[in-house]
Design a protein around this motif. Structure first.
Motif, PDB file in Angstrom:
ATOM      1  N   VAL A 152      34.586  48.611  32.000  1.00  0.00           N
ATOM      2  CA  VAL A 152      35.093  47.723  33.055  1.00  0.00           C
ATOM      3  C   VAL A 152      33.992  47.431  34.072  1.00  0.00           C
ATOM      4  O   VAL A 152      33.837  46.292  34.530  1.00  0.00           O
ATOM      5  CB  VAL A 152      36.324  48.348  33.746  1.00  0.00           C
ATOM      6  N   TYR A 168      40.329  60.052  41.734  1.00  0.00           N
ATOM      7  CA  TYR A 168      40.835  60.302  43.074  1.00  0.00           C
ATOM      8  C   TYR A 168      41.259  61.763  43.185  1.00  0.00           C
ATOM      9  O   TYR A 168      41.838  62.320  42.253  1.00  0.00           O
ATOM     10  CB  TYR A 168      42.045  59.408  43.360  1.00  0.00           C
ATOM     11  N   SER A 199      43.694  37.395  29.468  1.00  0.00           N
ATOM     12  CA  SER A 199      44.673  38.400  29.845  1.00  0.00           C
ATOM     13  C   SER A 199      45.734  38.524  28.763  1.00  0.00           C
ATOM     14  O   SER A 199      45.924  37.660  27.921  1.00  0.00           O
ATOM     15  CB  SER A 199      45.310  38.037  31.174  1.00  0.00           C
ATOM     16  N   ARG A 227      29.028  37.479  47.498  1.00  0.00           N
ATOM     17  CA  ARG A 227      28.867  38.038  46.171  1.00  0.00           C
ATOM     18  C   ARG A 227      28.741  36.923  45.124  1.00  0.00           C
ATOM     19  O   ARG A 227      27.877  36.957  44.243  1.00  0.00           O
ATOM     20  CB  ARG A 227      30.066  38.930  45.838  1.00  0.00           C
ATOM     21  N   LYS A 232      33.424  42.495  42.079  1.00  0.00           N
ATOM     22  CA  LYS A 232      33.281  43.825  42.644  1.00  0.00           C
ATOM     23  C   LYS A 232      33.571  44.870  41.592  1.00  0.00           C
ATOM     24  O   LYS A 232      34.456  44.703  40.735  1.00  0.00           O
ATOM     25  CB  LYS A 232      34.099  44.025  43.919  1.00  0.00           C
ATOM     26  N   HIS A 245      25.582  35.900  42.672  1.00  0.00           N
ATOM     27  CA  HIS A 245      25.784  35.828  41.219  1.00  0.00           C
ATOM     28  C   HIS A 245      25.358  34.469  40.673  1.00  0.00           C
ATOM     29  O   HIS A 245      24.636  34.383  39.673  1.00  0.00           O
ATOM     30  CB  HIS A 245      27.249  36.085  40.905  1.00  0.00           C
ATOM     31  N   ILE A 282      38.651  38.365  26.131  1.00  0.00           N
ATOM     32  CA  ILE A 282      38.316  37.547  27.281  1.00  0.00           C
ATOM     33  C   ILE A 282      39.529  37.154  28.123  1.00  0.00           C
ATOM     34  O   ILE A 282      39.426  36.952  29.308  1.00  0.00           O
ATOM     35  CB  ILE A 282      37.594  36.260  26.810  1.00  0.00           C
ATOM     36  N   ILE A 316      31.504  44.894  32.629  1.00  0.00           N
ATOM     37  CA  ILE A 316      32.074  43.544  32.656  1.00  0.00           C
ATOM     38  C   ILE A 316      32.003  42.977  34.074  1.00  0.00           C
ATOM     39  O   ILE A 316      31.581  41.842  34.288  1.00  0.00           O
ATOM     40  CB  ILE A 316      33.535  43.559  32.172  1.00  0.00           C
ATOM     41  N   VAL A 322      39.293  35.150  34.680  1.00  0.00           N
ATOM     42  CA  VAL A 322      39.405  35.778  33.379  1.00  0.00           C
ATOM     43  C   VAL A 322      39.578  37.278  33.630  1.00  0.00           C
ATOM     44  O   VAL A 322      38.656  37.947  34.043  1.00  0.00           O
ATOM     45  CB  VAL A 322      38.104  35.537  32.582  1.00  0.00           C
ATOM     46  N   THR A 323      40.768  37.747  33.396  1.00  0.00           N
ATOM     47  CA  THR A 323      41.040  39.145  33.756  1.00  0.00           C
ATOM     48  C   THR A 323      41.728  39.915  32.657  1.00  0.00           C
ATOM     49  O   THR A 323      42.105  39.346  31.639  1.00  0.00           O
ATOM     50  CB  THR A 323      41.951  39.204  34.994  1.00  0.00           C
ATOM     51  N   PHE A 324      41.887  41.186  32.855  1.00  0.00           N
ATOM     52  CA  PHE A 324      42.713  41.994  31.975  1.00  0.00           C
ATOM     53  C   PHE A 324      43.661  42.819  32.809  1.00  0.00           C
ATOM     54  O   PHE A 324      43.517  42.897  34.009  1.00  0.00           O
ATOM     55  CB  PHE A 324      41.876  42.921  31.075  1.00  0.00           C
ATOM     56  N   ARG A 365      21.552  33.988  40.785  1.00  0.00           N
ATOM     57  CA  ARG A 365      20.854  34.777  39.780  1.00  0.00           C
ATOM     58  C   ARG A 365      20.934  34.111  38.413  1.00  0.00           C
ATOM     59  O   ARG A 365      19.942  33.965  37.709  1.00  0.00           O
ATOM     60  CB  ARG A 365      21.447  36.181  39.696  1.00  0.00           C
ATOM     61  N   ASP A 423      25.790  44.771  46.649  1.00  0.00           N
ATOM     62  CA  ASP A 423      26.538  45.978  47.028  1.00  0.00           C
ATOM     63  C   ASP A 423      25.574  47.088  47.407  1.00  0.00           C
ATOM     64  O   ASP A 423      25.764  47.775  48.420  1.00  0.00           O
ATOM     65  CB  ASP A 423      27.436  46.430  45.875  1.00  0.00           C
ATOM     66  N   LYS A 473      30.005  43.792  36.528  1.00  0.00           N
ATOM     67  CA  LYS A 473      28.620  43.493  36.898  1.00  0.00           C
ATOM     68  C   LYS A 473      28.170  42.170  36.281  1.00  0.00           C
ATOM     69  O   LYS A 473      27.585  41.330  36.963  1.00  0.00           O
ATOM     70  CB  LYS A 473      27.699  44.625  36.448  1.00  0.00           C
ATOM     71  N   ASP A 474      28.464  41.997  35.003  1.00  0.00           N
ATOM     72  CA  ASP A 474      28.124  40.743  34.322  1.00  0.00           C
ATOM     73  C   ASP A 474      28.669  39.537  35.060  1.00  0.00           C
ATOM     74  O   ASP A 474      28.019  38.506  35.177  1.00  0.00           O
ATOM     75  CB  ASP A 474      28.719  40.725  32.915  1.00  0.00           C
ATOM     76  N   ARG A 475      29.878  39.674  35.514  1.00  0.00           N
ATOM     77  CA  ARG A 475      30.560  38.539  36.131  1.00  0.00           C
ATOM     78  C   ARG A 475      30.255  38.401  37.612  1.00  0.00           C
ATOM     79  O   ARG A 475      30.750  37.475  38.265  1.00  0.00           O
ATOM     80  CB  ARG A 475      32.074  38.697  35.972  1.00  0.00           C
ATOM     81  N   GLY A 476      29.552  39.366  38.157  1.00  0.00           N
ATOM     82  CA  GLY A 476      29.293  39.340  39.587  1.00  0.00           C
ATOM     83  C   GLY A 476      30.523  39.606  40.422  1.00  0.00           C
ATOM     84  O   GLY A 476      30.633  39.153  41.557  1.00  0.00           O
ATOM     85  N   GLN A 512      43.106  48.752  37.313  1.00  0.00           N
ATOM     86  CA  GLN A 512      42.375  47.830  36.445  1.00  0.00           C
ATOM     87  C   GLN A 512      41.949  48.537  35.148  1.00  0.00           C
ATOM     88  O   GLN A 512      42.029  47.959  34.063  1.00  0.00           O
ATOM     89  CB  GLN A 512      41.135  47.333  37.197  1.00  0.00           C
ATOM     90  N   LYS A 553      44.927  47.064  27.071  1.00  0.00           N
ATOM     91  CA  LYS A 553      44.410  45.868  26.434  1.00  0.00           C
ATOM     92  C   LYS A 553      43.591  46.173  25.181  1.00  0.00           C
ATOM     93  O   LYS A 553      43.705  45.477  24.177  1.00  0.00           O
ATOM     94  CB  LYS A 553      43.532  45.116  27.431  1.00  0.00           C
ATOM     95  N   ARG A 599      44.930  49.119  32.947  1.00  0.00           N
ATOM     96  CA  ARG A 599      45.303  47.855  32.317  1.00  0.00           C
ATOM     97  C   ARG A 599      44.356  47.561  31.147  1.00  0.00           C
ATOM     98  O   ARG A 599      44.782  47.143  30.074  1.00  0.00           O
ATOM     99  CB  ARG A 599      45.229  46.737  33.352  1.00  0.00           C
ATOM    100  N   TYR A 600      43.092  47.810  31.369  1.00  0.00           N
ATOM    101  CA  TYR A 600      42.087  47.600  30.325  1.00  0.00           C
ATOM    102  C   TYR A 600      42.348  48.522  29.139  1.00  0.00           C
ATOM    103  O   TYR A 600      42.211  48.099  27.980  1.00  0.00           O
ATOM    104  CB  TYR A 600      40.702  47.854  30.911  1.00  0.00           C
TER     105      TYR A 600
END
Lengths: 248, 248
Positions: free
Chosen positions: A110, A213, A13, B219, A120, B223, A11, A113, B246-248, B226, B200, A115-118, A128, A135, A131-132
């Motif tokens: 990723v 890309y 960083s 957005r 982008k 969220h 959860i 996660i 909360v990031t990674f 919902r 989106d 989508k869960d958090r709303g 990202q 992690k 980085r994940y």
DNA sequence: AGAAGGACCAGTGGTCCGTA
DNA sequence: AGAAGGACCAGTGGTCCGTA
């Protein structure tokens, strides 16, 4: 064959230093795992013509008396036939392609996660995702490597037969990975030619490739080949050096 | 009604200073043009808690003896009914929405140039598009403004009747633009609710809206709404202040 | 007070080049 | 010499806040 991929997601960083202990290096194409931690330290590099004063900071003997560990580099790739396991301290091309599949799985995680958090939701393998990867312990995945071989993976996705034939041929001739990698451009440009030169559309139409890309050089080669076969610089040399930069 | 848009495209890059002379400001919703150039200079702002030393550089009396000109700000928007022309030094909402259409045209031009050159082709209104807008003389288009009102344009695209009704209602009540802008969020969240909350997907499904990034706040509102009607912060206050990072 | 937009900043895409 | 990847850098997305 079945690669380990840390599942679930933490959860908070995480700094790079926190990762240094749980090093996992993939071996050949088989199921072996080597866990290696080696000592040593690195210096900063200095950029060419940068003239700026570089202050050498010594991080040694800090709070954590344990001292720093250096991550072991992954074994270099060698040209292997499809299904062939690389021996010795080498990795084979099946393993290389497997890393792309793993990145896809990481991206999907990723995305879920996000989508869960709303938040982008990335559609491509972005910073990202790299980085994940770090992690969750997939520290053998890194951006420069993955970007370097994207077009090789593209050929594998778009024309597996040609990709396999190229591997066999280059292995037989004893060519190194760099030569094989260069050679992957040509059949891709041929594919693009058959499909109206739109390399972005070709990538996007393929479900596993769409998340990557389009590499700059592949794009440039397609563009150059389309605009007259005149003065097309054989796939060997750098296209970027010849690029006129005209922007707004 | 028919807006001027410099056509064709120049080849080299252009600094902001070079633009300062050919200022064109849109007026109301009609066909009037005002060309204004005013004098004066700006200072750097200082960031809060930034404590860093700011060196004041004087650019005056440089090569071009002409001296600097300051760009006239666009007239502020007022809430107008559909079809209504703003009077006095004001711009109406038809004109606001027109700017979004213009950005779309500019993006299409940027895309065509990119395709011609074999460069990567933006699918959204990016910095590159705003830079291009300046270059071709559409200096009244800028990123902060366009991003600020994106969701208002989204409502106009997705439900013109509701958008029009909202304008009439807010005009009648004498509300200012900021209040109208805030009020645009609610019907959008309702639309999202009806369509499975995927804002989106809603943007991307609409040809004119697909080129715009979904605004962060919209957005977040979707969220929040919902995930339980619990503790939804009425559209008025800032959601971002409550966001856990909360990031990674 | 309300609003327009210059300019800032954290984190991106891209890849060079010091390293092993 | 060939290759892996840390780290850099120009330009991005996002929006704050000094300005009018």
């Amino acid at each position: 064959r079945c690669r380990h991929l840390v599942s679930g997601y933490a959860i908070d960083s995480l700094s790079q230093e926190e990762e240094q202990e749980k090093e996992v290096a993939g071996s050949g194409g088989g199921g072996t795992w080597e866990v290696v931690v080696v000592g040593g330290r690195k210096k900063q590099r200095r950029r060419k013509g940068q003239k700026k004063v570089v202050v050498e900071v010594d991080h040694g003997d800090e709070l954590d008396g344990d001292g720093g560990h250096e991550r072991q580099r992954e074994h270099p790739f060698i040209v292997t036939e499809p299904g062939e396991v690389a021996r010795g301290k080498k990795n084979g091309l099946d393993y290389l392609f497997h890393l792309y599949e793993q990145c896809r799985e990481l991206l999907i995680q990723v995305q879920n996660i996000a989508k869960d958090r709303g938040e982008k939701c990335p559609t491509k393998v972005t910073n990202q995702v790299f980085r994940y990867a770090k992690k969750v312990g997939a520290s053998y995945i890194n951006k420069p490597k993955m970007r370097h071989y994207v077009h090789c993976y593209a050929l594998q996705c778009l024309d597996e037969d040609t990709s396999n034939a190229l591997r066999r041929s280059f292995k037989e001739r004893g060519e190194n990975v760099g030569a094989w990698r260069q050679a992957c451009y040509k059949p891709l440009v041929a594919i693009a030619a058959r499909q109206g030169w739109d390399i972005d559309a070709i990538f996007n139409a393929h479900p596993r490739l769409a998340i990557w890309y389009v590499p700059t050089k592949l794009r440039q080669l397609c563009h150059a080949e389309r605009n007259g076969a005149t003065a097309v610089p054989a796939v060997s040399s750098s296209v970027s050096a010849r690029t006129d930069h005209v922007t707004f």
